[in-house]
Design a protein around this motif. Sequence first.
Motif, PDB file in Angstrom:
ATOM      1  N   HIS A   2       5.505 -18.579   3.522  1.00 23.99           N
ATOM      2  CA  HIS A   2       6.150 -19.593   2.698  1.00 23.99           C
ATOM      3  C   HIS A   2       6.801 -18.997   1.464  1.00 23.99           C
ATOM      4  O   HIS A   2       7.771 -19.557   0.931  1.00 23.99           O
ATOM      5  CB  HIS A   2       5.141 -20.664   2.291  1.00 23.99           C
ATOM      6  CG  HIS A   2       4.799 -21.614   3.395  1.00 23.99           C
ATOM      7  ND1 HIS A   2       4.056 -22.760   3.211  1.00 23.99           N
ATOM      8  CD2 HIS A   2       5.111 -21.594   4.719  1.00 23.99           C
ATOM      9  CE1 HIS A   2       3.918 -23.391   4.355  1.00 23.99           C
ATOM     10  NE2 HIS A   2       4.545 -22.704   5.289  1.00 23.99           N
ATOM     11  N   GLN A   3       6.279 -17.879   0.956  1.00 24.36           N
ATOM     12  CA  GLN A   3       6.839 -17.310  -0.258  1.00 24.36           C
ATOM     13  C   GLN A   3       8.096 -16.490  -0.003  1.00 24.36           C
ATOM     14  O   GLN A   3       8.760 -16.066  -0.955  1.00 24.36           O
ATOM     15  CB  GLN A   3       5.806 -16.435  -0.970  1.00 24.36           C
ATOM     16  CG  GLN A   3       5.474 -15.114  -0.277  1.00 24.36           C
ATOM     17  CD  GLN A   3       4.198 -14.496  -0.775  1.00 24.36           C
ATOM     18  OE1 GLN A   3       3.105 -14.980  -0.476  1.00 24.36           O
ATOM     19  NE2 GLN A   3       4.308 -13.426  -1.544  1.00 24.36           N
ATOM     20  N   ALA A   4       8.429 -16.288   1.253  1.00 23.61           N
ATOM     21  CA  ALA A   4       9.632 -15.533   1.617  1.00 23.61           C
ATOM     22  C   ALA A   4      10.741 -16.503   2.018  1.00 23.61           C
ATOM     23  O   ALA A   4      10.486 -17.637   2.421  1.00 23.61           O
ATOM     24  CB  ALA A   4       9.327 -14.569   2.754  1.00 23.61           C
ATOM     25  N   GLY A   5      11.979 -16.040   1.915  1.00 23.46           N
ATOM     26  CA  GLY A   5      13.110 -16.888   2.245  1.00 23.46           C
ATOM     27  C   GLY A   5      14.200 -16.128   2.967  1.00 23.46           C
ATOM     28  O   GLY A   5      14.121 -14.913   3.172  1.00 23.46           O
ATOM     29  N   LEU A   6      15.222 -16.856   3.357  1.00 26.15           N
ATOM     30  CA  LEU A   6      16.436 -16.309   3.951  1.00 26.15           C
ATOM     31  C   LEU A   6      17.594 -16.725   3.052  1.00 26.15           C
ATOM     32  O   LEU A   6      17.800 -17.919   2.806  1.00 26.15           O
ATOM     33  CB  LEU A   6      16.646 -16.858   5.365  1.00 26.15           C
ATOM     34  CG  LEU A   6      18.019 -16.634   5.996  1.00 26.15           C
ATOM     35  CD1 LEU A   6      18.258 -15.155   6.263  1.00 26.15           C
ATOM     36  CD2 LEU A   6      18.169 -17.442   7.285  1.00 26.15           C
ATOM     37  N   HIS A   7      18.332 -15.759   2.530  1.00 24.71           N
ATOM     38  CA  HIS A   7      19.454 -16.040   1.637  1.00 24.71           C
ATOM     39  C   HIS A   7      20.759 -15.649   2.313  1.00 24.71           C
ATOM     40  O   HIS A   7      20.822 -14.610   2.982  1.00 24.71           O
ATOM     41  CB  HIS A   7      19.309 -15.279   0.322  1.00 24.71           C
ATOM     42  CG  HIS A   7      18.021 -15.551  -0.396  1.00 24.71           C
ATOM     43  ND1 HIS A   7      17.509 -14.718  -1.364  1.00 24.71           N
ATOM     44  CD2 HIS A   7      17.135 -16.578  -0.286  1.00 24.71           C
ATOM     45  CE1 HIS A   7      16.376 -15.206  -1.815  1.00 24.71           C
ATOM     46  NE2 HIS A   7      16.118 -16.326  -1.165  1.00 24.71           N
ATOM     47  N   VAL A   8      21.772 -16.460   2.123  1.00 22.99           N
ATOM     48  CA  VAL A   8      23.097 -16.177   2.672  1.00 22.99           C
ATOM     49  C   VAL A   8      24.098 -16.160   1.520  1.00 22.99           C
ATOM     50  O   VAL A   8      24.154 -17.105   0.728  1.00 22.99           O
ATOM     51  CB  VAL A   8      23.529 -17.233   3.714  1.00 22.99           C
ATOM     52  CG1 VAL A   8      24.898 -16.870   4.288  1.00 22.99           C
ATOM     53  CG2 VAL A   8      22.497 -17.357   4.824  1.00 22.99           C
ATOM     54  N   HIS A   9      24.870 -15.091   1.425  1.00 18.53           N
ATOM     55  CA  HIS A   9      25.942 -14.979   0.432  1.00 18.53           C
ATOM     56  C   HIS A   9      27.277 -15.204   1.123  1.00 18.53           C
ATOM     57  O   HIS A   9      27.520 -14.660   2.209  1.00 18.53           O
ATOM     58  CB  HIS A   9      25.934 -13.596  -0.217  1.00 18.53           C
ATOM     59  CG  HIS A   9      24.783 -13.358  -1.136  1.00 18.53           C
ATOM     60  ND1 HIS A   9      24.908 -13.428  -2.513  1.00 18.53           N
ATOM     61  CD2 HIS A   9      23.485 -13.067  -0.901  1.00 18.53           C
ATOM     62  CE1 HIS A   9      23.736 -13.164  -3.078  1.00 18.53           C
ATOM     63  NE2 HIS A   9      22.843 -12.946  -2.107  1.00 18.53           N
ATOM     64  N   VAL A  10      28.147 -15.979   0.495  1.00 19.68           N
ATOM     65  CA  VAL A  10      29.488 -16.217   1.036  1.00 19.68           C
ATOM     66  C   VAL A  10      30.516 -15.783  -0.004  1.00 19.68           C
ATOM     67  O   VAL A  10      30.405 -16.132  -1.181  1.00 19.68           O
ATOM     68  CB  VAL A  10      29.699 -17.699   1.401  1.00 19.68           C
ATOM     69  CG1 VAL A  10      31.110 -17.910   1.963  1.00 19.68           C
ATOM     70  CG2 VAL A  10      28.663 -18.158   2.421  1.00 19.68           C
ATOM     71  N   GLY A  11      31.496 -15.005   0.448  1.00 20.40           N
ATOM     72  CA  GLY A  11      32.531 -14.513  -0.451  1.00 20.40           C
ATOM     73  C   GLY A  11      33.879 -14.465   0.217  1.00 20.40           C
ATOM     74  O   GLY A  11      34.111 -15.075   1.271  1.00 20.40           O
TER      75      GLY A  11
END
Length: 462
Positions: free
Chosen positions: A164-173
């Motif tokens: 639960h303390q981890a995540g998935l991040h997505v960057h858009v540019g």
Amino acid sequence: MANRTKGDKEKLSFGIEMEFFLAWRAESFTGTVPAPPGVQVNPGAPLVVRGRWENAGDRVGALALIIDEAFPSPEGAVAPLDKNAINYGDREWTHLQGYRRWSVVDDVSLRALPKELADRSDKDFGWIGAEIVSPALWATNEGFDEVRRMCDFLQRHFWIFNSHQAGLHVHVGNGNEWLPLNSLRQIAALLYAADPILAQSHPKHRYENAYCTSPRLYSNVSFGLVNPVREPVQPAPPTEVAQVERPSRYAQVITRVQNLFQHFKSHPEPSKDDKVTKKVRFPTRPATGAYNLDQDTVQGALWDLGGDYQGPHNAQSYEPVPLITAVGEILRSADRHSIARMMGIGLRRGAYSFAQLERETKRTIEFRQAASTVDPIEVVTHARIAVGLCRFAASASHNALMQVILDCEMAEGNPSWFDVYDFLSEVGLTPEAKIVQAVLSGTLTDDMRKEYWLSRNHVPRL
């Protein structure tokens, strides 16, 4: 969606950050590393750390060496590996120098093991937190396939625990360039308005997480901050050719924007049966919204704002400004720094972070609320959602953008009328909506995986 957009689509790029816990053992350890319930132990195995293994850096470094060897040349990368092809000392490219290939970092937020792993680790075996960062990739099938390939590799070779303390991040540019100012305005406005609806696509432990808080509830614009209004200054005659940001087409028409909302609002509500494609069977719409206002988070935001906030300083008296008011303020932002200021959440980073707009180290918008996973279809789905939302907002006509935002505004008072599946379908992301629903309900099947890959022109493989 051709009749809902204007001009050419932005050529977008993206990157991902996958946080998770990984089983490891020293090369000299010959026992069995205990795995927590739910971890798939076949066909993978614990990471073997050769040489030093005493600290977290040693163990994460061992994974980095394996990744570097397995993925020497990323497909679909924005920035080439050949340093002679691009001058990375140039301002337009230097921010991508560290995002030319896959990397592994020791994330400080994962140093403390979750309770499921704390008693399954010892000095020469156990679990370690790691974050895998992709190169900057073009938002094409080639780029998404590169992410899929990495996820397949991780699942096939290692034991992974998604905490639960981890995540998935997505960057858009926008590759090596800044996204155009008007695109940034429209993307920020859409994400601000849709935030409570998009929260429905994530588990509760993510949308109630202090590291990806709601911009609709806690951002500066929600507390009533406005863009400064200045008298126009007569520019001096230019001495050289300069590129000038196009002023906001919304800057002088906030009243007309609000009147447009009232015009749409006077229309009767469409039939619920017509809101999504008939072939897609989504669950019953929610009766209440996902978010609940947290008084401690409000108080923290008040402290961060300090003298910039002119409203009541009693957290119990706080209510976010009306959505339409905030959207109008975002749309009249004069530059990217103003957008970052409107969307900022004190010292925190929100579910949709625009903090990178104020610095040169990155030129991306960060989607932070997705849960930790290395499942290829989940990771690609969240990446395509992030890219798809930005692409829709950047290329949407004025009326199309306002209609979707109005749907979000109406959903605040009536969640059962318009939910996340309606929203994703409306912006052209129905295949992703189906995967999100299946993941949340635990009904994702091999047939659904095949259908999804084919729907996005990927070769299905199991």
